[in-house]
Design an enzyme around this catalytic site. Structure first.
Site, PDB file in Angstrom:
ATOM      1  N   GLY A  21     124.249  16.648 -70.225  1.00 14.33           N
ATOM      2  CA  GLY A  21     125.197  15.969 -69.649  1.00 14.33           C
ATOM      3  C   GLY A  21     125.910  15.068 -70.497  1.00 14.33           C
ATOM      4  O   GLY A  21     127.341  15.166 -70.397  1.00 14.33           O
ATOM      5  N   ARG A  25     124.790  13.660 -76.585  1.00 15.26           N
ATOM      6  CA  ARG A  25     123.980  14.419 -76.843  1.00 15.26           C
ATOM      7  C   ARG A  25     123.862  15.560 -77.179  1.00 15.26           C
ATOM      8  O   ARG A  25     123.434  16.501 -78.044  1.00 15.26           O
ATOM      9  CB  ARG A  25     122.727  14.380 -75.435  1.00 15.26           C
ATOM     10  CG  ARG A  25     121.655  15.132 -75.837  1.00 15.26           C
ATOM     11  CD  ARG A  25     120.923  15.028 -74.550  1.00 15.26           C
ATOM     12  NE  ARG A  25     120.632  13.962 -73.792  1.00 15.26           N
ATOM     13  CZ  ARG A  25     120.652  13.865 -72.354  1.00 15.26           C
ATOM     14  NH1 ARG A  25     120.698  14.953 -71.481  1.00 15.26           N
ATOM     15  NH2 ARG A  25     120.687  12.711 -71.796  1.00 15.26           N
ATOM     16  N   ARG A  44     138.916  15.950 -73.257  1.00 11.85           N
ATOM     17  CA  ARG A  44     138.258  14.771 -72.536  1.00 11.85           C
ATOM     18  C   ARG A  44     137.065  14.336 -73.297  1.00 11.85           C
ATOM     19  O   ARG A  44     136.277  13.717 -72.650  1.00 11.85           O
ATOM     20  CB  ARG A  44     138.090  15.215 -71.034  1.00 11.85           C
ATOM     21  CG  ARG A  44     139.211  15.329 -70.181  1.00 11.85           C
ATOM     22  CD  ARG A  44     139.100  15.768 -68.782  1.00 11.85           C
ATOM     23  NE  ARG A  44     140.354  16.146 -68.308  1.00 11.85           N
ATOM     24  CZ  ARG A  44     140.485  15.692 -66.918  1.00 11.85           C
ATOM     25  NH1 ARG A  44     139.682  14.779 -66.128  1.00 11.85           N
ATOM     26  NH2 ARG A  44     141.702  15.942 -66.496  1.00 11.85           N
ATOM     27  N   ARG A  88     120.560  24.128 -68.881  1.00 12.92           N
ATOM     28  CA  ARG A  88     120.893  22.773 -68.806  1.00 12.92           C
ATOM     29  C   ARG A  88     119.734  22.076 -69.548  1.00 12.92           C
ATOM     30  O   ARG A  88     118.455  22.223 -69.196  1.00 12.92           O
ATOM     31  CB  ARG A  88     121.136  22.330 -67.401  1.00 12.92           C
ATOM     32  CG  ARG A  88     120.857  20.634 -67.156  1.00 12.92           C
ATOM     33  CD  ARG A  88     121.572  20.147 -65.795  1.00 12.92           C
ATOM     34  NE  ARG A  88     120.841  19.105 -65.396  1.00 12.92           N
ATOM     35  CZ  ARG A  88     121.241  17.914 -65.935  1.00 12.92           C
ATOM     36  NH1 ARG A  88     121.999  17.853 -67.013  1.00 12.92           N
ATOM     37  NH2 ARG A  88     120.550  16.950 -65.498  1.00 12.92           N
ATOM     38  N   SER A  91     118.371  14.857 -68.323  1.00 14.83           N
ATOM     39  CA  SER A  91     117.435  13.568 -68.161  1.00 14.83           C
ATOM     40  C   SER A  91     117.514  13.376 -66.252  1.00 14.83           C
ATOM     41  O   SER A  91     118.210  14.051 -65.601  1.00 14.83           O
ATOM     42  CB  SER A  91     118.259  12.401 -68.604  1.00 14.83           C
ATOM     43  OG  SER A  91     119.095  12.063 -67.937  1.00 14.83           O
ATOM     44  N   SER A 206     113.563  10.413 -68.073  1.00 13.80           N
ATOM     45  CA  SER A 206     114.099   9.249 -68.786  1.00 13.80           C
ATOM     46  C   SER A 206     113.706   7.926 -68.292  1.00 13.80           C
ATOM     47  O   SER A 206     113.866   6.928 -68.665  1.00 13.80           O
ATOM     48  CB  SER A 206     115.599   9.252 -68.971  1.00 13.80           C
ATOM     49  OG  SER A 206     115.964   9.392 -67.456  1.00 13.80           O
ATOM     50  N   ASP A 207     113.331   8.118 -66.856  1.00 16.46           N
ATOM     51  CA  ASP A 207     112.903   6.642 -66.120  1.00 16.46           C
ATOM     52  C   ASP A 207     112.193   7.145 -64.951  1.00 16.46           C
ATOM     53  O   ASP A 207     112.117   8.235 -64.309  1.00 16.46           O
ATOM     54  CB  ASP A 207     114.130   5.983 -65.575  1.00 16.46           C
ATOM     55  CG  ASP A 207     115.188   6.918 -64.671  1.00 16.46           C
ATOM     56  OD1 ASP A 207     114.943   6.494 -63.518  1.00 16.46           O
ATOM     57  OD2 ASP A 207     115.634   7.789 -65.245  1.00 16.46           O
ATOM     58  N   ARG A 220     117.927   8.301 -74.713  1.00 17.10           N
ATOM     59  CA  ARG A 220     118.161   9.407 -73.862  1.00 17.10           C
ATOM     60  C   ARG A 220     119.169  10.203 -74.857  1.00 17.10           C
ATOM     61  O   ARG A 220     119.328  11.588 -74.674  1.00 17.10           O
ATOM     62  CB  ARG A 220     118.963   8.824 -72.646  1.00 17.10           C
ATOM     63  CG  ARG A 220     118.033   8.266 -71.731  1.00 17.10           C
ATOM     64  CD  ARG A 220     118.716   8.113 -70.314  1.00 17.10           C
ATOM     65  NE  ARG A 220     119.694   7.289 -70.248  1.00 17.10           N
ATOM     66  CZ  ARG A 220     119.524   5.816 -70.223  1.00 17.10           C
ATOM     67  NH1 ARG A 220     118.365   5.344 -70.146  1.00 17.10           N
ATOM     68  NH2 ARG A 220     120.558   5.019 -70.087  1.00 17.10           N
TER      69      ARG A 220
END
Length: 240
Positions: A21, A25, A44, A88, A91, A206-207, A220
């Site tokens: 995402g 990364r 972008r 994909r 996270s 990630s959490d 992340r």
């Protein structure tokens, strides 16, 4: 050839694309793991790179957050750039105490209440599925690398900040066996299905929505290496 969202020319992307995402990364993956990475898109700041991994062409491109965003970028890669496989690498937030920070999850299916599939192409149902053969390749690469991967259903949500309904949706997704939540894979799987392409989803926790533990933004960006290595090994096998 280009699109409103991608300045790359046809042929600039490899047949297999890793899709995080976060644009940073994507940059990290390209600069850390790919040989001779070339920036092919920065519209972008949604960075896309192509290089080689173990001599095999591989691309990596960010998707942004949410189903509308990955819906645009994955559709264009499949439809206009002749990409065959998107993995994909994202996270997720854990729904279970035994699915801990930095654990790697391979989506067996994505559950969602999203209208994305219905509106985009008349898709029905609350589940979208990855490509079985691609998942098998990923599992084989994980085993060969000695990296533990949990294959399980996941929840793809449209909302990050719930006003009142998060516990309701968490309960609904847990009833479907979902071990974690993210925001993109339902749309990715739908796009692959309607365009006769291939998609899979690897996630790093990630959490935790159970223990409240979480990684930092920097972690992340740069600490999901097990997931990345498995995806790259799969990409190399697919296109060798």
């Amino acid at each position: 050839m280009s699109t409103p969202h991608n300045r790359a020319e046809k042929g600039d992307f490899a047949k297999t694309v890793l899709m995080p995402g976060d644009p940073l990364r994507a940059k990290y993956i390209a600069e850390t793991f790919l040989e001779n990475p070339k920036l092919v898109n920065d519209v972008r700041n949604m960075f896309g790179y192509t290089g080689t991994y173990k001599g095999v062409p591989v691309s990596v491109m960010a998707s942004g957050m949410g189903m509308p965003s990955i819906g645009i970028y994955s559709y264009e890669l499949y439809k206009f750039y002749d990409v065959e496989n998107i993995i994909r690498v994202g996270s997720a937030g854990s729904y279970r105490a035994d699915v801990d920070l930095l654990d790697v999850v391979l989506a067996s299916k994505a559950y969602s209440k999203s209208s994305y599939a219905m509106v985009q192409g008349g898709g029905q149902g609350e589940f979208m599925y990855p490509d079985d053969k691609l998942n098998e390749v990923i599992k084989g690469c994980a085993d060969e690398s000695g990296i533990k991967v949990l294959e399980a259903p996941i929840h793809s949500g449209d909302v990050f900040y719930y006003q009142d309904g998060f516990n309701k949706f968490k309960e609904l997704s847990q009833q479907q066996g979902c071990v974690c939540v993210e925001m993109e894979s339902f749309a990715l799987f739908h796009n692959a299905n309607v365009l006769n392409k291939h998609a899979a989803c690897l996630l790093t926790i990630s959490d935790s929505l159970v223990t409240s533990k979480e990684t930092t933004a920097k972690e992340r960006e740069t600490s999901f290496n097990d997931m990345i290595k498995v995806a790259l090994e799969a990409a190399a096998k697919l296109d060798a």
